[in-house]
Design an enzyme around this catalytic site. Structure first.
Site, PDB file in Angstrom:
ATOM      1  CB  ALA A  81      -0.915  -0.004   1.217  1.00  0.00           C
ATOM      2  CB  THR A 125       3.682   6.613   1.627  1.00  0.00           C
ATOM      3  OG1 THR A 125       4.813   6.504   0.750  1.00  0.00           O
ATOM      4  CG2 THR A 125       3.814   5.582   2.735  1.00  0.00           C
ATOM      5  CB  VAL A 166       5.256   0.998   3.904  1.00  0.00           C
ATOM      6  CG1 VAL A 166       5.184   2.484   3.574  1.00  0.00           C
ATOM      7  CG2 VAL A 166       4.486   0.685   5.184  1.00  0.00           C
ATOM      8  CE  LYS A 167       3.836   0.225  -4.894  1.00  0.00           C
ATOM      9  NZ  LYS A 167       2.970   0.015  -6.081  1.00  0.00           N
ATOM     10  CB  VAL A 168       8.816   4.341   0.083  1.00  0.00           C
ATOM     11  CG1 VAL A 168       9.520   5.684   0.169  1.00  0.00           C
ATOM     12  CG2 VAL A 168       8.221   3.940   1.426  1.00  0.00           C
TER      13      VAL A 168
END
Length: 224
Positions: free
Chosen positions: A56, A58, A82-84
């Site tokens: 998902a 950010t 967490v996708k960055v």
């Protein structure tokens, strides 16, 4: 190779998981917008359907914002990743989130140098975008090959997640190149399953089966 679905369509995810070959899911703001539902409720439902990693994204552009959003996302479900984005502030955030034990997926990677930096920052996954790289006249698969070579040279534990997959050939070539994961739209998974010779052969087998003497009884439930 692990297979992820790149979608926010929960029905498509249910279908893929039921096949027994889907290992995870990736999402992004574009996919969430297409789903037409609340982002949190969609991600939570996906996490229930698929017990594997669910990425998902950010949306912050500073390390402070990305870290804050990443911590919130990580609390939603134990399988959240967490996708960055691969930006300087993103690398700072990945370092901190990784130090806190939060899994990260560095996205929008378009060069081996970027992938190297993401791995050094402690990313769990790095996502080179094959299709988008092809779109500008570059060879996306060569990008994967170079990242694979670099990671093997230095024994990085970061997994290579081939993204922006457009067709089954992309999946096969990524597998041959050594990518750990391919994330694809549901339609590409459907295309991987289908083959005209399979359909033709099945039709022939079923027609021949009709002429087998005990065809109508061999699979009947035994009497009790």
């Amino acid at each position: 190779m692990k297979i992820f679905l790149d979608t926010a369509d929960v029905e498509a995810i249910k279908w893929g998981v039921a096949l027994g070959v889907v290992d995870g899911v990736t999402t992004n703001p574009t996919l969430a917008a297409r789903a037409g539902r609340g982002f949190k409720e969609t991600v939570l439902e996906i996490c229930e359907i698929c017990t594997g990693p669910v990425s998902a994204e950010t949306v912050g552009l500073t390390a402070e914002q990305i870290i804050k959003e990443g911590r919130i996302l990580a609390q939603w479900a134990p399988n959240i990743v967490v996708k960055v984005p691969l930006i300087a502030e993103g690398l700072k955030a990945v370092r901190q989130l990784s130090a806190e034990g939060i899994k990260t997926n560095v996205t929008l990677v378009f060069s081996p140098a970027q992938a190297l930096l993401a791995a050094k920052a402690g990313a769990t996954y790095v996502s080179p975008f094959l299709g988008r790289y092809d779109d500008i006249g570059q060879e996306g698969m060569q990008l994967v090959r170079e990242i694979v070579q670099i990671f093997r040279n230095y024994n990085f534990q970061t997994e290579i997640l081939a993204a922006s997959i457009r067709n089954p050939l992309h999946v096969v070539e990524a597998a041959k190149a050594g990518a750990d994961i391919a994330t694809m739209p549901p339609k590409v998974l459907e295309q991987m399953i289908a083959h005209p010779l399979t359909d033709k052969g099945l039709t022939s087998f079923l027609k021949d089966w009709e002429s087998v003497p005990d065809a109508k009884t061999v699979f009947a439930e035994p009497e009790r």
